[in-house]
Every structure is written in structure tokens, then in C-alpha cells.
Scaffold this motif. Sequence first.
Motif, PDB file in Angstrom:
ATOM      1  N   ARG A 199       2.193 -15.980   4.846  1.00 19.82           N
ATOM      2  CA  ARG A 199       3.285 -15.371   4.081  1.00 19.82           C
ATOM      3  C   ARG A 199       3.280 -13.851   4.247  1.00 19.82           C
ATOM      4  O   ARG A 199       4.341 -13.236   4.452  1.00 19.82           O
ATOM      5  CB  ARG A 199       3.159 -15.734   2.606  1.00 19.82           C
ATOM      6  N   ALA A 200       2.111 -13.234   4.166  1.00 24.65           N
ATOM      7  CA  ALA A 200       2.034 -11.781   4.250  1.00 24.65           C
ATOM      8  C   ALA A 200       2.501 -11.261   5.610  1.00 24.65           C
ATOM      9  O   ALA A 200       3.061 -10.162   5.705  1.00 24.65           O
ATOM     10  CB  ALA A 200       0.610 -11.317   3.981  1.00 24.65           C
ATOM     11  N   THR A 201       2.286 -12.041   6.649  1.00 23.97           N
ATOM     12  CA  THR A 201       2.577 -11.570   8.010  1.00 23.97           C
ATOM     13  C   THR A 201       3.771 -12.288   8.635  1.00 23.97           C
ATOM     14  O   THR A 201       3.925 -12.269   9.858  1.00 23.97           O
ATOM     15  CB  THR A 201       1.344 -11.762   8.909  1.00 23.97           C
ATOM     16  N   ALA A 202       4.613 -12.880   7.819  1.00 23.43           N
ATOM     17  CA  ALA A 202       5.729 -13.679   8.334  1.00 23.43           C
ATOM     18  C   ALA A 202       6.633 -12.882   9.266  1.00 23.43           C
ATOM     19  O   ALA A 202       7.233 -13.442  10.193  1.00 23.43           O
ATOM     20  CB  ALA A 202       6.535 -14.245   7.165  1.00 23.43           C
ATOM     21  N   ALA A 203       6.744 -11.577   9.065  1.00 25.01           N
ATOM     22  CA  ALA A 203       7.638 -10.763   9.880  1.00 25.01           C
ATOM     23  C   ALA A 203       6.992 -10.284  11.177  1.00 25.01           C
ATOM     24  O   ALA A 203       7.653  -9.643  11.997  1.00 25.01           O
ATOM     25  CB  ALA A 203       8.115  -9.552   9.081  1.00 25.01           C
ATOM     26  N   LEU A 204       5.717 -10.588  11.371  1.00 26.67           N
ATOM     27  CA  LEU A 204       5.004 -10.121  12.557  1.00 26.67           C
ATOM     28  C   LEU A 204       4.994 -11.194  13.642  1.00 26.67           C
ATOM     29  O   LEU A 204       5.037 -12.388  13.353  1.00 26.67           O
ATOM     30  CB  LEU A 204       3.559  -9.754  12.199  1.00 26.67           C
ATOM     31  N   THR A 229       0.640 -10.184   0.367  1.00 29.54           N
ATOM     32  CA  THR A 229       1.541  -9.091   0.733  1.00 29.54           C
ATOM     33  C   THR A 229       0.896  -8.195   1.778  1.00 29.54           C
ATOM     34  O   THR A 229      -0.289  -7.851   1.673  1.00 29.54           O
ATOM     35  CB  THR A 229       1.883  -8.245  -0.504  1.00 29.54           C
ATOM     36  N   LEU A 230       1.664  -7.825   2.774  1.00 30.11           N
ATOM     37  CA  LEU A 230       1.219  -6.845   3.746  1.00 30.11           C
ATOM     38  C   LEU A 230       1.541  -5.467   3.187  1.00 30.11           C
ATOM     39  O   LEU A 230       2.708  -5.114   3.011  1.00 30.11           O
ATOM     40  CB  LEU A 230       1.912  -7.064   5.084  1.00 30.11           C
ATOM     41  N   THR A 231       0.503  -4.689   2.870  1.00 32.67           N
ATOM     42  CA  THR A 231       0.708  -3.423   2.166  1.00 32.67           C
ATOM     43  C   THR A 231       0.796  -2.217   3.084  1.00 32.67           C
ATOM     44  O   THR A 231       1.417  -1.207   2.741  1.00 32.67           O
ATOM     45  CB  THR A 231      -0.414  -3.181   1.148  1.00 32.67           C
ATOM     46  N   GLU A 232       0.156  -2.304   4.255  1.00 33.98           N
ATOM     47  CA  GLU A 232       0.103  -1.138   5.135  1.00 33.98           C
ATOM     48  C   GLU A 232      -0.376  -1.587   6.512  1.00 33.98           C
ATOM     49  O   GLU A 232      -1.067  -2.597   6.647  1.00 33.98           O
ATOM     50  CB  GLU A 232      -0.869  -0.096   4.562  1.00 33.98           C
ATOM     51  N   THR A 233       0.004  -0.833   7.520  1.00 35.13           N
ATOM     52  CA  THR A 233      -0.506  -1.043   8.867  1.00 35.13           C
ATOM     53  C   THR A 233      -1.182   0.245   9.326  1.00 35.13           C
ATOM     54  O   THR A 233      -0.566   1.318   9.260  1.00 35.13           O
ATOM     55  CB  THR A 233       0.609  -1.436   9.838  1.00 35.13           C
ATOM     56  N   VAL A 234      -2.441   0.146   9.745  1.00 33.79           N
ATOM     57  CA  VAL A 234      -3.189   1.337  10.144  1.00 33.79           C
ATOM     58  C   VAL A 234      -3.673   1.153  11.578  1.00 33.79           C
ATOM     59  O   VAL A 234      -3.948   0.041  12.023  1.00 33.79           O
ATOM     60  CB  VAL A 234      -4.377   1.594   9.203  1.00 33.79           C
ATOM     61  N   PRO A 235      -3.795   2.256  12.324  1.00 31.73           N
ATOM     62  CA  PRO A 235      -4.248   2.134  13.715  1.00 31.73           C
ATOM     63  C   PRO A 235      -5.751   1.929  13.808  1.00 31.73           C
ATOM     64  O   PRO A 235      -6.520   2.405  12.974  1.00 31.73           O
ATOM     65  CB  PRO A 235      -3.841   3.476  14.329  1.00 31.73           C
ATOM     66  N   THR A 236      -6.166   1.220  14.828  1.00 40.33           N
ATOM     67  CA  THR A 236      -7.566   1.174  15.221  1.00 40.33           C
ATOM     68  C   THR A 236      -7.829   2.384  16.117  1.00 40.33           C
ATOM     69  O   THR A 236      -6.922   3.170  16.425  1.00 40.33           O
ATOM     70  CB  THR A 236      -7.866  -0.114  15.992  1.00 40.33           C
TER      71      THR A 236
END
Length: 397
Positions: free
Chosen positions: A9-14, A381-388
Motif C-alpha cells: 500500500r505504501a509503495t503502490a505508486a512506485l 504510508t511512504l513519508t519520504e524518499t532519500v538518496p543512498t
Amino acid sequence: MDDRQRYDRATAALEPPFAILDLEALRANARSLVRRAAGKPIRVATKSVRSRAVLERVLALDGFRGLMAFTLPEALWLAEQGFGDILVAYPTADRRALAALAGSAEAAAAITLTVDSTEHLAFMDHAVAGVHPRHEIRICMDIDAGFVAFGGKFRAGALRSPIREPDQAADLAAAIAKRPGYRLTGLLAYEAQIAGVGDAPQARAAYARLVKAMQTLSARELVVRRGRIVNAVRQVADLEFVNGGGTGSIERTVREKAVTEVAAGSGLFHPRLFDFYSRFSGHPAALFALPVVRRPARDIVTVLGGGYLASGAPGPSRLPQPYLPAGLRYAPDEGAGEVQTPLIGAPAEDLRTGDRVWFRHAKSGELCERFDALHLVEGDTLTETVPTYRGEGRTFL
């Protein structure tokens, strides 16, 4: 809602492949590490995290202080980004990075380099010979924390430093003290045979007993020898820190009076190899998703990619674990593939093209070498995307 439903559910848009970090699991693992450290600070091993944003989050938590980097270029970059108290835990032969370190007052104050011989010092002298002004380089001595028995016929532990006995350590400390441009500030001893070897392997009871016996004997030997080494070195240098241990040995290592801090990193993500310890448990926090792209048979699906093998001695333990849905396993004649990975088992019957299969990496930070971002999940919920590191264009090894 179970974990698979939450993550889907949290990553459904990915669009997979991608990697996630479960923040609730990360925080629970961090609290566990701090409890096990019993008041001694934890230096965060960056090789197990490899994301600047995640390192910042962890250092903001109580109980964590300082970083343990794996290369000098990495440490220089982290210092440029505002991090301090960075111990490079492996000797460096990077001439350009050494010159940059010696030429920067800010970097020299933030970074400590590890050596285990005067040969390292001679190499550094040559590398920084043309640097003016040259700033003093902080030095940490690495000692051998391995376990040796039966007159040297048996050894357990990583092959690292040749410095093993108090007199050897005192001699190297004296050589560092006499050499202009260097200051001995720390001592490092990593007991890999305890911290990095699980004592509760699946379906291997006899082997587990041998591991536990070895680790008990090793801990008894090391508490005496490490204490004597530290005492000998302190006669020569005013040590700021004595670092020991790792995720798998924290509660043992902190009992030693000579040790002032411990290192940990893998325990934050709790990869597959850390499932096999009897002294602690953790929560899988870092996972990656691969899409189903084929159905060769009713109980077989094929996912895209997946050959993300961990470093170390090759074998099944280095493969990622098909984690969710539970019950999937590798096809024995293919394993984890470069471009496709067949998976077999009853759960495959319910998977369709486009569904996700969630994996855990065998080790920790190597996952971030494959993905340029970590998607942070809180609940469903996907709250943020951060780089490696890779996402910031940094691949230090």
C-alpha cells in the motif's frame, strides 16, 4: 494489516525494483542496540547504512555518537557535509585523499585514520610530502582481536592487524609518538568471530555448540589481552577512545572496562545474516521489491533481477532472502540471477504479473550499492524518499 499489505500500500505508486526502509523497525532496532550498549556510546558503521540522510537520523537518536567510515574519500565527503568524529576503520593507500586530509584543518580535526604498522606511516609521509601547510593527522591503532588456539593451529576472526600483544602495541604507539605530524588518539579491536558470526544457525545444532564454545573462550581471552594492550598504549599516548565490537557482540564488549565505545551498523537494518544470534533479535527494516514478470509454471514465478549477492565466502547464506510472501524459495539450478530470478513454492500460485516479491539482503549496507534511493515507510504510508550514497553519485568501493 500485515507487513506485505503495508508495504504494498505504501509503495503502490512506485515501479519496482526499489528499496524501502521501515522507520518503525529502524527505531526499534536502534533502541535495542542502545539498551545492549548499557550506556556506552555507539559509533555508527557507515558501510552498513550508506545513506547520508539515514546516518543523520540515527545520530540524532540518544546513544549514538560518531561515525565509522570504510574509506578516506568517504570520510572526506562526510566531513564536507558537516559530519564530525569520523573514524576510518581500514588503512588507506589513497595518496590523493591523504594529501587532501593533511591540507585541510577542518578535515584533519574531524577524521581519524587507522594504522597497524610503521609502513602505513611511511606511506602517509610520502603521500603528503608536498602539502604545505601540513596539518596533524589523527591516528587510531588497529589490533588483532582474533581468537587463536592449539598453538596457532586454529584461528577464528578477520585477518586484520599484525599487532596482537601488548609489547607490539606499545612499540607501535611509541613509533607514532616520535613521528612528527601524527597523534595517536584511539585504539580499535574488532572481534569478528563474535560480532559477525551467528551462534544459532538453522538446523545445525552441533555447529552452533562449537560456535558458542569458541565465542565464550574468545571473549575470556580478549577481555584480558585487550585490557593489557590498552594499558600498555596508555603509557605512551592519551587515548580519546577505545573502540570494539559490532552488532553481534555489543552486550559482551561493553562489559570490558578498557572499551569506551562500541561500533554497530548492521543491527539498524537487521539483514538476514543477523537472524541467527541467540543473544538478541531484531526487526527487518531494509527490504527491496522485485516485480513478477513471468509464470513458467503454476507454482513458479520469475521476478526481474535479484542477483544481489552479499560479500564474503560464497555460498547460499550470501543470497538475498525471498521474504514476502513467505514460503518462496530459489530454483536450485538458478539461484538469484543477474536479470531474472525464478522462485518456487505454494505462494507462487497466487502471484500474477506485476505483483511484488519482497526480499531481504543477506548483509546490510550492500543493498544501497544497488539502489539510488531508500523510500521511507511509516506504517502504510511512504513519508519520504532519500538518496543512498549511489543516489548522490558516490560509490566509494
